[in-house]
Design an enzyme around this catalytic site. Structure first.
Site, PDB file in Angstrom:
ATOM      1  N   ASP A 198       0.816  -1.214   0.000  1.00 42.07           N
ATOM      2  CA  ASP A 198       0.000   0.000   0.000  1.00 42.07           C
ATOM      3  C   ASP A 198       0.850   1.265   0.000  1.00 42.07           C
ATOM      4  O   ASP A 198       2.071   1.224   0.193  1.00 42.07           O
ATOM      5  CB  ASP A 198      -0.968  -0.002   1.195  1.00 42.07           C
ATOM      6  CG  ASP A 198      -0.334  -0.498   2.497  1.00 42.07           C
ATOM      7  OD1 ASP A 198       0.910  -0.504   2.595  1.00 42.07           O
ATOM      8  OD2 ASP A 198      -1.074  -0.873   3.408  1.00 42.07           O
TER       9      ASP A 198
ATOM     10  N   ASN B  46      -7.674  -2.774  14.180  1.00 41.39           N
ATOM     11  CA  ASN B  46      -9.065  -3.017  13.785  1.00 41.39           C
ATOM     12  C   ASN B  46      -9.181  -4.228  12.849  1.00 41.39           C
ATOM     13  O   ASN B  46     -10.206  -4.429  12.224  1.00 41.39           O
ATOM     14  CB  ASN B  46      -9.653  -1.760  13.115  1.00 41.39           C
ATOM     15  CG  ASN B  46      -8.911  -1.378  11.836  1.00 41.39           C
ATOM     16  OD1 ASN B  46      -8.011  -2.090  11.395  1.00 41.39           O
ATOM     17  ND2 ASN B  46      -9.294  -0.263  11.228  1.00 41.39           N
TER      18      ASN B  46
ATOM     19  N   HIS C  49      -7.342  -4.744  10.108  1.00 40.46           N
ATOM     20  CA  HIS C  49      -7.039  -4.530   8.686  1.00 40.46           C
ATOM     21  C   HIS C  49      -5.746  -5.229   8.272  1.00 40.46           C
ATOM     22  O   HIS C  49      -4.848  -5.454   9.090  1.00 40.46           O
ATOM     23  CB  HIS C  49      -7.037  -3.033   8.313  1.00 40.46           C
ATOM     24  CG  HIS C  49      -5.884  -2.229   8.779  1.00 40.46           C
ATOM     25  ND1 HIS C  49      -5.981  -0.903   9.136  1.00 40.46           N
ATOM     26  CD2 HIS C  49      -4.561  -2.527   8.946  1.00 40.46           C
ATOM     27  CE1 HIS C  49      -4.802  -0.445   9.489  1.00 40.46           C
ATOM     28  NE2 HIS C  49      -3.921  -1.407   9.380  1.00 40.46           N
TER      29      HIS C  49
ATOM     30  N   GLU D 240      -9.679  -1.961   5.082  1.00 44.26           N
ATOM     31  CA  GLU D 240     -10.293  -1.591   6.347  1.00 44.26           C
ATOM     32  C   GLU D 240     -11.577  -2.396   6.582  1.00 44.26           C
ATOM     33  O   GLU D 240     -12.165  -2.929   5.619  1.00 44.26           O
ATOM     34  CB  GLU D 240     -10.649  -0.094   6.307  1.00 44.26           C
ATOM     35  CG  GLU D 240      -9.429   0.827   6.217  1.00 44.26           C
ATOM     36  CD  GLU D 240      -8.728   1.023   7.556  1.00 44.26           C
ATOM     37  OE1 GLU D 240      -8.497   0.031   8.275  1.00 44.26           O
ATOM     38  OE2 GLU D 240      -8.380   2.170   7.880  1.00 44.26           O
TER      39      GLU D 240
HETATM   40  C1  F6R Z   1       1.338  -1.388   6.159  1.00 42.97           C
HETATM   41  C2  F6R Z   1       0.110  -2.096   6.307  1.00 42.97           C
HETATM   42  C3  F6R Z   1      -0.707  -2.079   7.548  1.00 42.97           C
HETATM   43  C4  F6R Z   1       0.111  -2.347   8.811  1.00 42.97           C
HETATM   44  C5  F6R Z   1      -0.783  -2.290  10.044  1.00 42.97           C
HETATM   45  C6  F6R Z   1      -0.017  -2.521  11.325  1.00 42.97           C
HETATM   46  O1  F6R Z   1       1.898  -1.632   4.886  1.00 42.97           O
HETATM   47  O2  F6R Z   1      -0.266  -2.684   5.380  1.00 42.97           O
HETATM   48  O3  F6R Z   1      -1.706  -3.067   7.443  1.00 42.97           O
HETATM   49  O4  F6R Z   1       0.718  -3.588   8.707  1.00 42.97           O
HETATM   50  O5  F6R Z   1      -1.416  -1.048  10.115  1.00 42.97           O
HETATM   51  O6  F6R Z   1       0.841  -1.446  11.526  1.00 42.97           O
HETATM   52  P1  F6R Z   1       1.939  -1.452  12.682  1.00 42.97           P
HETATM   53  O7  F6R Z   1       2.903  -2.507  12.323  1.00 42.97           O
HETATM   54  O8  F6R Z   1       2.539  -0.083  12.636  1.00 42.97           O
HETATM   55  O9  F6R Z   1       1.206  -1.746  13.943  1.00 42.97           O
END
Ligand code: F6R
Length: 250
Positions: A67, A136, A138, A143
């Protein structure tokens, strides 16, 4: 599905790096699906250390990131392209031309999503897709929603994600409200999925993803339908799975 329980963040990072390096050693021109965020930072550091020591090479590896924030230039210090350069690509022998991140500045983001989907498809999808997990539920920036979106798409970030990611920006107001994300289709087409999770604030999401119903309101729950998922998590992140009696290995 295999679940590895590790003592802490460092042990989680080493185990994840072990699994990724095994993939690269087995298949030097593999396609790695990569993630950003806090969770993979230690994994990338470990991979860079082993690569610099000459244990294995990324020279032929191709990569596709999950992403990118819409509206951030690749040089913006909170863009995911910048994250990948500074946390991994600049420290390993990968050919930067073989690395791919959606273009957050594309004039036509919908066309960019279609291009990215086609690119991932033309590479044959990821051999190993690394994922972090949002609080959440994702994965990528898929989302919680009423449906699983298959294709790469532009997504409105939820308030929970904006709040969670505000720590990287000067204020929550600076967090982009939209992102381009690989859809559930590309993620599920990966041959193997490696999900990493650390910390007590991920315990509910981990539990819901793997013990709850398969429900787009917890996007990671779709992984229950993937035939080759490895979860590496530390004690805090896996606490609710373990309490529910889910078998883990160490
Ligand atoms: C980032 C991504 C997100 C993160 C998720 C967890 O490329 O795809 O899904 O993996 O938001 O983020 P952290 O590791 O910062 O808790």
């Amino acid at each position: 599905m295999r679940i590895y329980l590790t003592e802490d963040y460092d042990a989680m990072s080493r185990r994840a790096a072990n699994l990724i390096s095994a993939e690269v050693i087995r298949n030097p021109s593999c396609v790695l699906g990569l993630a950003t965020g806090s969770t993979p930072v230690g994994t990338y550091k470990q991979l860079a250390a082993w690569n610099q020591r000459g244990d294995f090479s990324f020279k032929e590896v191709r990569s596709v990131n999950l992403d990118e924030y819409k509206g951030l230039a690749p040089t913006h210090d909170q863009s995911y392209r910048y994250f990948m350069q500074t946390n991994l690509f600049d420290h390993i022998d990968i050919d930067v031309n073989n690395t791919n991140v959606p273009n957050g500045l594309a004039a036509d983001p919908v066309a960019e999503c279609a291009r990215y989907d086609e690119l991932v498809r033309s590479l044959g999808y990821a051999d190993l897709q690394l994922l972090g997990l949002g609080r959440n539920g994702h994965i990528g920036f898929n989302e919680p929603a009423d449906i699983f979106v298959k294709e790469t798409h532009v997504v409105d970030l939820t308030q929970s994600t904006i709040d969670a990611n505000a720590r990287f920006f000067a204020s929550a107001d600076d967090v982009p409200r939209q992102a381009l994300t690989m859809g559930i289709g590309c993620i599920m087409a990966a041959r193997r999925v490696l999900l990493i999770a650390s910390g007590a604030d991920k315990a509910d999401a981990v539990y819901n993803a793997f013990c709850g119903p398969i429900d787009p309101h917890c996007p990671a729950s779709i992984l229950q339908l993937h035939s080759d998922v490895v979860l590496v998590g530390d004690k805090a992140a896996l606490s609710k799975l373990v309490a529910a009696g889910v078998p883990v290995c160490e």
